[in-house]
Design an enzyme around this catalytic site. Structure first.
Site, PDB file in Angstrom:
ATOM      1  N   ASP A 291      40.696  35.970  44.724  1.00 21.17           N
ATOM      2  CA  ASP A 291      40.880  37.359  45.124  1.00 21.17           C
ATOM      3  C   ASP A 291      41.243  37.426  46.607  1.00 21.17           C
ATOM      4  OD1 ASP A 291      40.624  40.200  44.358  1.00 21.17           O
ATOM      5  OD2 ASP A 291      39.011  40.206  45.842  1.00 21.17           O
ATOM      6  N   GLU A 338      45.742  36.147  43.844  1.00 18.03           N
ATOM      7  CA  GLU A 338      45.796  37.615  43.808  1.00 18.03           C
ATOM      8  C   GLU A 338      46.621  38.009  45.026  1.00 18.03           C
ATOM      9  OE1 GLU A 338      45.539  41.077  45.231  1.00 18.03           O
ATOM     10  OE2 GLU A 338      43.586  40.320  45.892  1.00 18.03           O
ATOM     11  N   ASP A 391      41.247  47.256  39.354  1.00 22.27           N
ATOM     12  CA  ASP A 391      41.325  48.207  40.468  1.00 22.27           C
ATOM     13  C   ASP A 391      42.269  49.373  40.190  1.00 22.27           C
ATOM     14  OD1 ASP A 391      39.537  46.782  42.052  1.00 22.27           O
ATOM     15  OD2 ASP A 391      41.111  45.513  42.881  1.00 22.27           O
TER      16      ASP A 391
END
Length: 493
Positions: A291, A338, A391
């Site tokens: 991430d 990511e 998200d």
């Protein structure tokens, strides 16, 4: 092999599974979901981080008190009975199968752990677990035990403990020996259950696609035990913290508050902590998404205590040396970057040079599609394509509440026809499944065509996140037959 064929998978975190114990867990419904994945011809199950969550951070799986420990709330009470740690009559009452009840789930499991520990006789398996994980388990268990005593973040503990003075550490180990032992037992149970579920998924041809946050929380065992590798002042408070500048999600950016790394110190130690961390993640999962990967190339440094993330600055990260150290130590790295948000050419160049795949999110690709890598006709084979991530709003929620007239017009041009609330989720899934991307991941909420009430996270907001849970009926709806068919038609079965 990560990209050996066209594959399809589903994004659903464990906490969103059905369960009568306050939140989804590693129990019977997790195994049923693996069976469903196999039935639907899926190859991947993407989940969010498995680390412990805390009410201080809104139970976000991305803000944990440990980068290595497992979340006790994911332990299955039914599996405790199956493994003879509990008798069935000792299980507490069940909760209604609705939104996540993290506080209640934690209380219920604490009670069960206490009962299980009373009858537990340490064996070779437990001792092996403790020995194999001593490098993080000792500090984590001590941190948890001390925190239960003072009920304060570590940087507000007495000075000797805050600074980890050896005499005070040894004194605490003796004084809190029972609590430390309990924490080791809880972690033993977690990893025992996770290993079994992971192996079951693999036996069904399902790879586990895990997630590793770049940063760790300030109030965590990792920062307390390794203060030299974080940007902290003499008082233990951060000097500069992590976040991102203003972007698609927020006009004031995102102030995460995680202390930044002292990369020069980490490098001088041969990147040892990071090598251990990535190896641990690769032991837990078959594929790891890092991430905020761009933070390894350059990261947004915000002075601690700012009201938002606007007044930050970009600093150079350790990507080249770190990836080299990881590769030399661990070999081939099945990682996904990511790479969403403010991604610059240096990030793209680094990923290309090291053959690190990135992400494509269709909901980001409907504005200015001619110059947008998230538009399906710009996809490349070596990427992971999504309708949306944890998200984003759901596809239906986006269509009804967020999509501009321009984006809807572009979607119609991509589809070659009009769409609507009753079909938009399927239409977006079809575009992704039929794309050239070799890996595609679809949020389960989109497969079911659910609206914004099923959204699991809204970045830059602390209210109502991580709450959505499915019910058991959602594992047998007619739309799942269509999803299997489109998976097969796309050559991803």
């Amino acid at each position: 092999m990560l990209f050996d064929r066209r594959k399809s998978g589903i994004l659903l975190h464990l906490t969103s599974l059905p369960s009568g114990w306050g939140t989804g867990d590693m129990g019977p419904m997790a195994y049923s979901f693996v069976d469903l994945l196999e039935k639907l011809g899926q190859s991947l199950w993407q989940i969010l981080p498995l680390n412990p969550t805390d009410g201080i951070y809104g139970y976000s799986p991305y803000s944990s008190i440990s980068a290595f420990a497992g979340n006790p709330m994911l332990v299955s009470p039914e599996m405790l009975v199956q493994d003879k740690f509990l008798d069935e009559w000792e299980l507490s009452h069940k909760f209604a199968d609705s939104g996540a009840k993290f506080e209640e789930a934690s209380v219920v499991r604490d009670d069960m752990f206490d009962k299980a520990l009373e009858k537990f006789l340490p064996d070779d398996d437990f001792q092996k677990f403790c020995d194999d994980n001593v490098w993080w388990l000792e500090d984590f268990s001590l941190y948890k035990a001390i925190k239960s005593k003072f009920r304060l973040p570590w940087y507000f503990w007495p000075e000797q403990l805050k600074r980890r003075e050896p005499e005070e550490i040894e004194k605490s180990k003796k004084e809190l020996a029972e609590k430390i032992y309990r924490e080791k037992f809880v972690q033993y149970i977690f990893f025992k259950q996770w290993k079994r579920l992971h192996e079951y998924a693999n036996s069904k041809g399902i790879e586990i696609f895990g997630d590793m946050p770049l940063y760790v929380a300030h109030d965590s065992a990792d920062v307390w035990a390794n203060q030299d590798i974080f940007c902290l002042g003499e008082d233990g408070m951060p000097i500069e913290v992590a976040g991102v500048p203003p972007d698609y999600f927020s006009s004031t950016g995102q102030y995460w508050g995680n202390p930044l790394y002292r990369w020069n110190v980490i490098e001088s130690n041969g990147f040892d902590w990071w090598i251990k961390r990535v190896k641990h993640a690769l032991d837990l999962y078959d594929i790891v998404r890092i991430d905020h990967f761009r933070g390894l190339i350059s990261y947004w440094a915000i002075p601690f205590g700012q009201p938002n993330a606007v007044n930050g600055k970009w600093l150079k990260g350790p990507a080249e040396k770190l990836i080299s150290a990881l590769s030399n130590s661990l070999g081939e790295l099945p990682i996904i970057a990511e790479d969403l948000g403010d991604i610059t050419d240096d990030v793209r160049d680094f990923m290309a040079a090291h053959d690190i795949p990135g992400m494509r999110v269709l909901l980001f690709g409907l504005d200015n599609p001619q110059e947008n890598i998230h538009t399906p006709y710009h996809y490349i084979k070596r990427c992971v394509a999504y309708t949306g991530t944890q998200d984003n709003n759901t596809s239906l929620g986006w269509y009804l509440e967020e999509a501009s007239s321009r984006e809807i017009r572009n979607l119609i041009l991509l589809l070659g026809r009009k769409t609507g609330a009753g079909s938009v989720a399927r239409d977006l899934i079809r575009l992704i499944e039929l794309s050239v991307a070799e890996l595609v991941i679809i949020p389960y909420q989109d497969i079911l065509g659910l609206g914004s009430f099923a959204r699991i996270n809204k970045p830059a907001s602390n209210d109502g996140n991580w709450q959505w849970r499915m019910n058991e009926k959602m594992m047998s709806l007619p739309v799942l037959k269509w999803f299997k068919e489109i998976t097969e038609f796309a050559g991803r079965h």
